[in-house]
Structures are given as C-alpha cells and as structure tokens.
Design a protein around this motif. Structure first.
Motif, mmCIF file in Angstrom:
data_model
loop_
_atom_site.group_PDB
_atom_site.id
_atom_site.type_symbol
_atom_site.label_atom_id
_atom_site.label_comp_id
_atom_site.label_asym_id
_atom_site.label_seq_id
_atom_site.Cartn_x
_atom_site.Cartn_y
_atom_site.Cartn_z
ATOM 1 N N ILE A 252 0.832 -1.203 0.118
ATOM 2 C CA ILE A 252 -0.060 0.014 0.001
ATOM 3 C C ILE A 252 0.790 1.292 0.092
ATOM 4 C CG2 ILE A 252 -1.799 1.180 1.149
ATOM 5 C CD1 ILE A 252 -2.467 -1.397 2.883
ATOM 6 N N LYS A 253 0.531 2.220 -0.905
ATOM 7 C CA LYS A 253 1.233 3.427 -0.911
ATOM 8 C C LYS A 253 0.063 4.485 -0.671
ATOM 9 C CE LYS A 253 5.491 1.815 -0.623
ATOM 10 N NZ LYS A 253 5.922 1.933 0.604
ATOM 11 N N ASN A 254 0.152 5.500 0.236
ATOM 12 C CA ASN A 254 -0.833 6.455 0.328
ATOM 13 C C ASN A 254 -0.830 7.632 -0.482
ATOM 14 O OD1 ASN A 254 0.881 8.209 1.765
ATOM 15 N ND2 ASN A 254 0.224 7.351 3.887
ATOM 16 N N ALA A 255 -1.814 8.660 -0.275
ATOM 17 C CA ALA A 255 -1.944 9.907 -1.251
ATOM 18 C C ALA A 255 -0.484 10.854 -0.919
ATOM 19 C CB ALA A 255 -3.229 10.536 -0.920
ATOM 20 N N GLN A 256 -0.051 10.736 0.330
ATOM 21 C CA GLN A 256 1.065 11.479 0.599
ATOM 22 C C GLN A 256 2.352 10.969 -0.214
ATOM 23 O OE1 GLN A 256 -1.050 10.360 2.955
ATOM 24 N NE2 GLN A 256 -1.818 12.606 2.980
ATOM 25 N N VAL A 257 2.461 9.697 -0.315
ATOM 26 C CA VAL A 257 3.615 8.991 -1.257
ATOM 27 C C VAL A 257 3.219 9.213 -2.632
ATOM 28 C CG1 VAL A 257 4.697 6.872 -1.874
ATOM 29 C CG2 VAL A 257 4.098 7.342 0.632
ATOM 30 N N ILE A 258 1.895 9.044 -2.949
ATOM 31 C CA ILE A 258 1.674 9.234 -4.564
ATOM 32 C C ILE A 258 2.214 10.726 -4.979
ATOM 33 C CG2 ILE A 258 -0.196 9.701 -6.089
ATOM 34 C CD1 ILE A 258 -1.585 7.109 -4.504
ATOM 35 N N ASP A 259 1.834 11.755 -4.024
ATOM 36 C CA ASP A 259 2.002 13.039 -4.431
ATOM 37 C C ASP A 259 3.484 13.338 -4.645
ATOM 38 O OD1 ASP A 259 -0.849 13.887 -4.540
ATOM 39 O OD2 ASP A 259 -1.001 14.291 -2.479
ATOM 40 N N GLU A 260 3.930 12.754 -3.411
ATOM 41 C CA GLU A 260 5.584 12.967 -3.401
ATOM 42 C C GLU A 260 6.385 12.590 -4.739
ATOM 43 O OE1 GLU A 260 9.258 11.862 -0.261
ATOM 44 O OE2 GLU A 260 7.118 11.639 0.296
ATOM 45 N N ILE A 261 5.844 11.199 -5.127
ATOM 46 C CA ILE A 261 7.017 10.533 -6.100
ATOM 47 C C ILE A 261 6.185 10.273 -7.551
ATOM 48 C CG2 ILE A 261 8.494 9.899 -4.400
ATOM 49 C CD1 ILE A 261 7.165 6.971 -4.625
ATOM 50 N N ASN A 262 4.877 10.466 -7.601
ATOM 51 C CA ASN A 262 3.896 10.268 -8.546
ATOM 52 C C ASN A 262 3.394 8.737 -8.557
ATOM 53 O OD1 ASN A 262 5.422 8.357 -10.538
ATOM 54 N ND2 ASN A 262 6.895 9.965 -11.228
ATOM 55 N N ILE A 263 2.269 8.855 -9.142
ATOM 56 C CA ILE A 263 1.327 7.362 -9.071
ATOM 57 C C ILE A 263 2.193 6.159 -9.646
ATOM 58 C CG2 ILE A 263 0.013 7.968 -10.870
ATOM 59 C CD1 ILE A 263 -0.974 6.094 -8.116
ATOM 60 N N TYR A 264 2.885 6.501 -10.738
ATOM 61 C CA TYR A 264 3.572 5.391 -11.426
ATOM 62 C C TYR A 264 4.677 4.859 -10.400
ATOM 63 C CZ TYR A 264 6.113 2.804 -14.729
ATOM 64 O OH TYR A 264 6.714 1.655 -15.260
ATOM 65 N N GLU A 265 5.227 5.720 -9.934
ATOM 66 C CA GLU A 265 6.534 5.219 -8.879
ATOM 67 C C GLU A 265 5.965 4.333 -7.783
ATOM 68 O OE1 GLU A 265 9.728 4.593 -9.856
ATOM 69 O OE2 GLU A 265 9.239 5.595 -11.792
ATOM 70 N N ALA A 266 4.871 5.224 -7.113
ATOM 71 C CA ALA A 266 4.204 4.852 -6.015
ATOM 72 C C ALA A 266 3.544 3.343 -6.057
ATOM 73 C CB ALA A 266 3.111 5.703 -5.523
ATOM 74 N N ASP A 267 3.118 3.139 -7.354
ATOM 75 C CA ASP A 267 2.632 1.903 -7.813
ATOM 76 C C ASP A 267 3.573 0.674 -7.718
ATOM 77 O OD1 ASP A 267 0.811 -0.134 -8.688
ATOM 78 O OD2 ASP A 267 0.592 0.797 -10.532
ATOM 79 N N ARG A 268 4.906 0.864 -8.305
ATOM 80 C CA ARG A 268 6.197 0.147 -8.470
ATOM 81 C C ARG A 268 6.751 -0.116 -7.031
ATOM 82 N NH1 ARG A 268 10.687 2.121 -10.625
ATOM 83 N NH2 ARG A 268 11.274 0.198 -11.453
#
Length: 250
Positions: A128-144
C-alpha cells in the motif's frame, strides 16, 4: 420421476448413461431441462479450458519446482485513497475456475472468491502507498514501490514474478504481461485480492468522510464526489497532485 425430481438430479450432476436415458423421456418439460443442462455443461467445459490455459506462464516455473508470484494493482486512477497491490503465489492444486480479471467479475463474486484465494494460495502479500507518497513521487513510482512491498510481504520468496504491464523494483526475474490479469491465474488472483482489499479500505474511509461517498465511488471522480470536493474541499486522503484538486489548492 417427476420433472421437479429430474431437475434436482440434473442440478447434482448426472452420468452419461443417466443423461442418455433421460433423452428418451417424451415430456417436453424434461427435454427443455436437458437442453439447458447441456448448454450449462458446455459453458462450464469452456470455462475450465480457459482457466487451464491461463496457467501457461506458471507451468514454465512449476516444471522446475520453482515458485512464481502474480502481481497486480488497483487504484491508479482515483482522486482519493491509496494505490493497493497484491502478490499471489499459487500452485498446481489451485482450482478456483471463476478466478479471472477482477474487472470481469461482479463485486459479489469478488467478495466470494477473496477468502477462497487466501485459503488456496501458497502465499499472499499486500502493498500500500498512500496519497502522500503518491503526491511526493507520482502515481507510477508509488505503484512500483507498492508492488515491491507486496512481494516482500510474501512469506515465501518467489523465484520469478508475473506482472501486469509493470516492472517491479526488486531483484527477482520478471515477465511483464500486457493485460496479464486475463492471461495468468496468478495475476488474476492478485487483481481480485487487491481490489477487494482496497474497496474495504475505501468503505472505512467512507465512515470517516461520509459526504464523499467513497464506498460507492472508491475515490474515483464521480459527480457526487466532485460535488463534495467543491463544497467541502479535499480530505487528507485526497491526492493533491491530481486534478481538479491541484487547481483547488493553488
């Protein structure tokens, strides 16, 4: 036998000899039952054949007694909530023929299959990667990163990964499959686990923020969700790098 008794018999399955004997029954009601039964059996056979064909990638590793994990994600597109990934290892004994791409299954069927997958699988891991991580590194990298986390959370280390159209930042050999959840039962099982897990999270968030109706929209930008955003503004689980939230905050 009465037609009702024959219907119950067919529901429980009949041998070829019993089916042949019933074909001699002159009643039209019986013949309609037999036609329906035959059609259902043909559809079931086709489903089984398709299910077995979706083991083609797993078999490459099973024949060498290797473990292979299917990896998939859900939640790249929503405006709110985390991205959730799952890694699932299955073996030759996996027999849930209804397992398929989660998008092809009803919510009810996914919920029914979820505990069965957990029971039948060799191992299951969640990332799981939350919204804060998604905003910090972008959705693609958070997904990986979430995919790598799911693999690390397996209690058995796989020899290889089957991944739905992504590459996982982890030192394990990988096969990237476009639309992999329709080609691999491992990936399909992972897609169901990730979807059900994330939906439950969004149900919990719905209890915290009922005005956004997260249990109905799973964080996607539906009209009700967008109306609530305009009225109440974003919550801590909203992705501030996603539009229209980004423009609201500028």
């Amino acid at each position: 036998m009465t037609i009702k008794e024959i219907k119950e018999l067919l529901n429980n399955g009949v041998s070829e000899e019993e089916f042949a004997a019933l074909k001699n029954d002159p009643r039209s009601g019986v013949q309609k039952l037999l036609t329906t039964y035959k059609r259902k059996q043909e559809l079931l056979l086709k489903k089984k054949e398709q299910f077995l064909s979706r083991f083609q990638y797993e078999r490459r590793f099973w024949k060498n007694s290797q473990l292979v994990a299917g990896v998939d994600e859900v939640g790249r597109g929503p405006l709110a909530g985390p991205v959730v990934t799952a890694a699932v290892i299955i073996d030759e004994n996996f027999d849930l023929i209804d397992v398929n791409d989660s998008k092809k299954l009803s919510p009810k069927r996914r919920l029914e299959l979820y505990p069965k997958i957990l029971e039948k699988a060799v191992s299951v891991g969640i990332g799981i990667k939350n919204a804060q991580v998604i905003d910090e590194i972008n959705i693609y990298e958070a997904d990986r990163l979430a995919m790598a986390e799911a693999v690390k959370n397996l209690d058995r280390k796989p020899d290889a990964l089957l991944v739905d159209a992504m590459d996982v930042p982890i030192a394990i050999p990988q096969i990237k499959l476009i639309k992999g959840d329709a080609k691999s039962n491992s990936i399909a099982a992972a897609s169901i686990v990730a979807k059900v897990f994330r939906d439950k999270l969004m149900d919990d968030y719905d209890a915290l923020y009922p005005q956004y109706k997260f249990s109905k929209n799973a964080g996607y930008g539906t009209k009700d969700h967008l109306d609530a955003l305009n009225k109440f503004g974003p919550t801590p689980i909203h992705r501030k790098s996603f539009e229209p939230i980004k423009s609201m905050l500028n």
